[in-house]
Write a protein that holds these residues in place. Structure first.
Motif, PDB file in Angstrom:
ATOM      1  N   ASP A 160       0.818  -1.207   0.000  1.00 16.84           N
ATOM      2  CA  ASP A 160       0.000   0.000   0.000  1.00 16.84           C
ATOM      3  C   ASP A 160       0.857   1.264   0.000  1.00 16.84           C
ATOM      4  O   ASP A 160       1.949   1.303   0.587  1.00 16.84           O
ATOM      5  N   ARG A 213      -2.665  13.151  -3.795  1.00 17.32           N
ATOM      6  CA  ARG A 213      -3.641  12.069  -3.591  1.00 17.32           C
ATOM      7  C   ARG A 213      -3.988  11.382  -4.906  1.00 17.32           C
ATOM      8  O   ARG A 213      -3.959  10.148  -5.009  1.00 17.32           O
ATOM      9  N   ASP A 214      -4.293  12.174  -5.938  1.00 16.86           N
ATOM     10  CA  ASP A 214      -4.658  11.590  -7.229  1.00 16.86           C
ATOM     11  C   ASP A 214      -3.470  10.889  -7.882  1.00 16.86           C
ATOM     12  O   ASP A 214      -3.641   9.885  -8.581  1.00 16.86           O
ATOM     13  N   GLU A 254      -3.190   7.473  -6.354  1.00 20.79           N
ATOM     14  CA  GLU A 254      -4.212   6.575  -6.916  1.00 20.79           C
ATOM     15  C   GLU A 254      -3.815   6.120  -8.322  1.00 20.79           C
ATOM     16  O   GLU A 254      -3.992   4.944  -8.677  1.00 20.79           O
ATOM     17  N   ALA A 264      -0.951   3.591  -7.997  1.00 16.14           N
ATOM     18  CA  ALA A 264      -1.492   2.333  -7.465  1.00 16.14           C
ATOM     19  C   ALA A 264      -2.188   1.540  -8.566  1.00 16.14           C
ATOM     20  O   ALA A 264      -2.073   0.309  -8.642  1.00 16.14           O
ATOM     21  N   SER A 265      -2.885   2.233  -9.454  1.00 15.08           N
ATOM     22  CA  SER A 265      -3.605   1.552 -10.542  1.00 15.08           C
ATOM     23  C   SER A 265      -2.654   0.927 -11.561  1.00 15.08           C
ATOM     24  O   SER A 265      -3.043   0.032 -12.308  1.00 15.08           O
ATOM     25  N   LYS A 318      -2.969  -0.372  -2.771  1.00 14.82           N
ATOM     26  CA  LYS A 318      -4.061   0.562  -2.496  1.00 14.82           C
ATOM     27  C   LYS A 318      -3.472   1.801  -1.820  1.00 14.82           C
ATOM     28  O   LYS A 318      -2.339   1.793  -1.365  1.00 14.82           O
ATOM     29  N   VAL A 319      -4.269   2.854  -1.768  1.00 13.11           N
ATOM     30  CA  VAL A 319      -3.838   4.090  -1.112  1.00 13.11           C
ATOM     31  C   VAL A 319      -4.568   4.217   0.218  1.00 13.11           C
ATOM     32  O   VAL A 319      -5.787   4.042   0.285  1.00 13.11           O
ATOM     33  N   ARG A 320      -3.809   4.478   1.270  1.00  8.42           N
ATOM     34  CA  ARG A 320      -4.427   4.724   2.565  1.00  8.42           C
ATOM     35  C   ARG A 320      -3.746   5.904   3.250  1.00  8.42           C
ATOM     36  O   ARG A 320      -2.656   6.319   2.858  1.00  8.42           O
TER      37      ARG A 320
END
Length: 343
Positions: A231, A279-280, A283, A286-287, A295-297
Motif C-alpha cells: 500500500d 492524492r490523485d 491513486e 497504485a492503478s 491501495k492508497v491509505r
C-alpha cells in the motif's frame, strides 16, 4: 541505460542546430545522474547520426557507477570520463566549448543525511565549474536549477521566472533552494566579470527510466510501493498540487535552451498539463501496479522526510514555449513507462 528509441525521438524533437556541437568538446557534470545520463546518451546519438566529430566528457564520482549506467557506451571513441568529486577542482586538460552542469544532491534523503554536504556540493561544485570554464575556453554553461528557488508561493498563480517568494532560510531544509539561489547569482557574477555566457532551466518533478526509488521523493516512494505490491501511505490529505515532466521532455527543453535560449536567462520547464494532486497521483500509480495489490491509505503520523513544504509550486512556462517547446508525454504514459523500466 540503453535509452529507448522513443526517448531519443522526444529529445531530438524541434532541435534544428545540432551542428553547433561540431568538433566541440562537451563536459557533462553529474553524468551518471538522473539528467546527466540522458544528456550523454543523446549527445552520442546525435554525433553518430550527424557525424559531428564531437567529444563527450562525463564527470562522475566513480567508475563502477559509470559502467552500471552506460555499459558499452564507455568504449565509444568520442566518450571519455573523469572520476572525481564535484567539490574538488575539475581535472581535465584541453578546451571545453560547452558545459552541462547537472551535478549536485537534489533529493529529500540528501538533505536528511547531511544538509551541510548538500549545501556545499552545489556551491563548491558550481564555483569549480565556473573557474574551469574561465580557464578552458568555454563558450556557454547550461545550469540545472529548481522550482524551489522561488520560495513560497502566496497565491494560486503560475510563477514567472522573475518571481521570488520568501524562503525560511534559518531551517536546514533551505540548504538546497538557498544553495541554488547562490549558484544562479554566481553564474551572473562570472558573466559580468569574465564574460562567461550561461543559460539554464528551473525544473519541478522530472522522472523516467533511471530514477532512484529510495531517495525520499514522494513519487519515487509511490512507485516503489507499486512495484512491491504494497500500500501507498499518505501522511497528509494529499491536496498539494505538483506538475510532473518526463525526463526526455525536460532534456529536449534543455537542448533547446542551449541552442537558442537568451544569454544569462533561466527558463521554467514543466509539463503544465500534468498537474495533479498528491492524492490523485498516488491513486494513479497504485492503478499501474504490476502486482495489482496496491491501495492508497492515509496515516495520521507525520512523515519524517523533508519534502517540498509548499502546497503550490506551479510554474509559468510561456517563456520556454515561445522557443518552440511542447512536452510530448502525458502523466499516465510517463509513470507507466517509468514503472515498466523496472520490470
Amino acid at each position: 541505460m540503453n535509452m529507448e528509441s522513443r526517448d531519443l525521438d522526444i529529445i531530438r524533437k524541434g532541435i534544428s542546430n545540432w551542428n553547433m556541437y561540431r568538433d566541440s568538446t562537451i563536459l557533462v557534470t553529474g553524468a551518471t545522474g538522473r539528467l546527466g545520463r540522458y544528456i550523454v546518451e543523446a549527445l552520442v546519438d546525435i554525433d553518430l547520426k550527424y557525424n559531428l566529430n564531437l567529444r563527450v566528457v562525463g564527470m562522475a564520482r566513480n567508475n563502477d557507477k559509470a559502467i552500471e549506467v552506460f555499459g558499452e557506451l564507455l568504449e565509444f571513441p568520442n566518450v571519455s570520463f573523469i572520476y572525481q568529486d564535484v567539490n574538488t577542482p575539475i581535472e581535465y586538460d584541453g578546451d571545453v566549448k560547452y558545459i552541462f552542469h547537472t551535478a549536485g544532491p537534489a533529493a529529500p534523503m540528501d538533505y536528511k543525511r547531511s544538509a551541510v554536504n548538500t549545501l556545499w556540493a552545489h556551491v563548491n561544485g558550481t564555483h569549480n565549474v565556473l573557474e574551469f570554464a574561465r580557464t578552458h575556453g568555454t563558450k556557454r554553461i547550461f545550469y540545472v536549477s529548481t522550482v524551489e528557488v522561488f520560495g513560497e508561493q502566496k497565491a494560486d498563480i503560475k510563477i514567472a521566472e522573475d518571481y521570488m517568494g520568501p524562503l525560511q532560510h534559518l531551517k536546514s531544509r533551505a540548504c538546497y533552494p538557498e544553495a541554488k539561489r547562490v549558484c544562479e547569482t554566481m553564474l551572473a557574477c562570472y558573466k559580468d566579470d569574465f564574460g562567461i555566457d550561461f543559460c539554464g532551466v528551473r525544473l519541478c518533478h522530472t522522472l523516467g527510466a533511471g530514477i532512484v526509488l529510495d531517495d525520499g521523493r514522494g513519487f519515487a516512494e509511490f512507485i516503489d510501493c507499486a512495484l512491491k505490491g504494497v500500500d501507498i501511505v499518505l501522511h497528509s490529505d494529499g491536496s498539494a498540487m505538483r506538475t510532473y515532466t518526463y525526463t526526455p521532455d525536460a532534456v529536449n527543453a534543455m537542448f533547446m535552451i542551449m541552442e537558442r535560449g537568451e544569454s544569462g536567462c533561466m527558463y521554467n520547464v514543466a509539463a503544465e498539463q500534468n498537474l495533479i494532486s498528491i492524492r490523485d497521483l498516488a491513486e494513479l500509480i497504485a492503478s499501474l501496479s504490476p502486482k495489482k495489490t496496491t491501495k492508497v491509505r492515509f496515516s495520521q503520523e507525520a512523515s519524517n522526510m523533508p519534502y517540498l513544504p509548499f502546497k503550490l509550486a506551479i510554474m509559468d512556462t510561456s517563456k520556454i514555449r515561445k522557443l518552440g517547446w511542447s512536452p510530448q508525454t502525458d502523466i499516465k504514459k510517463m509513470f507507466k513507462w517509468t514503472i515498466d523500466s523496472f520490470c
